[in-house]
Design a protein around this motif. Structure first.
Motif, mmCIF file in Angstrom:
data_model
loop_
_atom_site.group_PDB
_atom_site.id
_atom_site.type_symbol
_atom_site.label_atom_id
_atom_site.label_comp_id
_atom_site.label_asym_id
_atom_site.label_seq_id
_atom_site.Cartn_x
_atom_site.Cartn_y
_atom_site.Cartn_z
ATOM 1 N N LEU A 70 0.829 -1.209 0.000
ATOM 2 C CA LEU A 70 0.000 0.000 0.000
ATOM 3 C C LEU A 70 0.864 1.261 0.000
ATOM 4 O O LEU A 70 0.544 2.231 -0.686
ATOM 5 N N LEU A 71 1.943 1.247 0.768
ATOM 6 C CA LEU A 71 2.830 2.420 0.813
ATOM 7 C C LEU A 71 3.473 2.684 -0.544
ATOM 8 O O LEU A 71 3.688 3.839 -0.918
ATOM 9 N N GLN A 72 3.779 1.626 -1.268
ATOM 10 C CA GLN A 72 4.402 1.778 -2.587
ATOM 11 C C GLN A 72 3.388 2.142 -3.672
ATOM 12 O O GLN A 72 3.776 2.466 -4.793
ATOM 13 N N ASN A 73 2.098 2.077 -3.331
ATOM 14 C CA ASN A 73 1.032 2.386 -4.294
ATOM 15 C C ASN A 73 0.040 3.361 -3.670
ATOM 16 O O ASN A 73 -1.120 3.016 -3.422
ATOM 17 N N PRO A 74 0.484 4.597 -3.411
ATOM 18 C CA PRO A 74 -0.416 5.562 -2.764
ATOM 19 C C PRO A 74 -1.594 5.916 -3.654
ATOM 20 O O PRO A 74 -1.513 5.841 -4.881
ATOM 21 N N LEU A 75 -2.665 6.286 -2.996
ATOM 22 C CA LEU A 75 -3.856 6.726 -3.718
ATOM 23 C C LEU A 75 -3.666 8.174 -4.166
ATOM 24 O O LEU A 75 -3.060 8.976 -3.448
ATOM 25 N N PRO A 76 -4.190 8.534 -5.317
ATOM 26 C CA PRO A 76 -4.050 9.917 -5.795
ATOM 27 C C PRO A 76 -5.048 10.857 -5.119
ATOM 28 O O PRO A 76 -5.975 10.427 -4.438
ATOM 29 N N GLY A 77 -4.828 12.134 -5.337
ATOM 30 C CA GLY A 77 -5.795 13.149 -4.928
ATOM 31 C C GLY A 77 -5.980 13.329 -3.438
ATOM 32 O O GLY A 77 -7.054 13.713 -2.996
ATOM 33 N N GLY A 78 -4.947 13.042 -2.662
ATOM 34 C CA GLY A 78 -5.050 13.239 -1.221
ATOM 35 C C GLY A 78 -5.805 12.147 -0.477
ATOM 36 O O GLY A 78 -5.976 12.230 0.734
ATOM 37 N N LYS A 79 -6.281 11.129 -1.186
ATOM 38 C CA LYS A 79 -6.955 10.003 -0.526
ATOM 39 C C LYS A 79 -5.892 9.136 0.154
ATOM 40 O O LYS A 79 -4.718 9.170 -0.208
ATOM 41 N N ARG A 80 -6.320 8.378 1.124
ATOM 42 C CA ARG A 80 -5.399 7.472 1.796
ATOM 43 C C ARG A 80 -6.052 6.114 1.954
ATOM 44 O O ARG A 80 -7.272 5.994 1.959
ATOM 45 N N TRP A 81 -5.214 5.110 2.050
ATOM 46 C CA TRP A 81 -5.706 3.762 2.306
ATOM 47 C C TRP A 81 -6.213 3.703 3.746
ATOM 48 O O TRP A 81 -5.526 4.141 4.659
ATOM 49 N N LEU A 82 -7.393 3.163 3.941
ATOM 50 C CA LEU A 82 -7.975 2.980 5.266
ATOM 51 C C LEU A 82 -7.901 1.495 5.581
ATOM 52 O O LEU A 82 -8.482 0.672 4.852
ATOM 53 N N VAL A 83 -7.175 1.142 6.654
ATOM 54 C CA VAL A 83 -6.931 -0.280 6.917
ATOM 55 C C VAL A 83 -7.285 -0.671 8.344
ATOM 56 O O VAL A 83 -7.213 0.130 9.281
ATOM 57 N N TRP A 84 -7.674 -1.911 8.463
ATOM 58 C CA TRP A 84 -7.900 -2.578 9.738
ATOM 59 C C TRP A 84 -6.851 -3.669 9.856
ATOM 60 O O TRP A 84 -6.587 -4.382 8.883
ATOM 61 N N LEU A 85 -6.241 -3.808 11.027
ATOM 62 C CA LEU A 85 -5.301 -4.896 11.261
ATOM 63 C C LEU A 85 -6.122 -6.157 11.517
ATOM 64 O O LEU A 85 -6.930 -6.205 12.443
#
Length: 156
Positions: A70-85
């Protein structure tokens, strides 16, 4: 219709087990969807498209490799990956055992790493090990054990 009823008409806060389900609900106006499977690299493009389209498309992580993906494939436009462990509290299907020393390290890496790219929403456990239970007390015992394991992990 069932999801509409289950969400009280909000069309938010649903959990799906396949990306086909996620696309189906997104097309039906749901904009807060958790894909309850650790993100596979070969499905990242589909996950990215949903994350860009929806207000909240959330994923499960259970490894440092998943976080790095996920860190190597960031989302564009200021979006971020939302994750649950994803914690494995006895199901042995997916997740990291809460007693595994790597679990706390992974939680810290997600929470403190690059929150502008990947944000830790919480921890997730699925009691799929109840499927083989024959009675309510057995299900309740698994639920108690899972709750205790998750609370102990979160406290740590």
């Amino acid at each position: 219709e069932g999801a509409e009823l289950a969400t009280g008409g909000s069309r938010r806060g649903i959990v799906v087990s396949t990306l086909a389900e996620a696309r189906f609900f997104a097309a039906g106006g749901f904009d807060d969807i958790l894909y309850a499977f650790p993100v596979p690299a070969w499905r990242l493009a589909e996950c990215s498209a949903l994350a860009q389209r929806l207000q909240a498309f959330q994923l499960l992580l259970d490894s440092a490799q998943g976080l790095e993906l996920l860190l190597q494939n960031p989302l564009p436009g200021g979006k971020r990956w939302l994750v649950w462990l994803k914690l494995d509290c006895g199901n042995s299907r997916a997740g990291i055992r809460p007693t595994d020393p790597e679990a706390l390290a992974l939680a810290r890496a997600i929470a403190q790493g690059s929150p502008e790219l990947v944000t830790l929403v919480g921890v997730y456990a699925h009691c799929g090990n109840t499927y083989g239970c024959r009675d309510i007390p057995a299900i309740q015992a698994i639920a108690r054990d899972t709750t205790a394991a998750v609370l102990q992990f979160v406290t740590a």
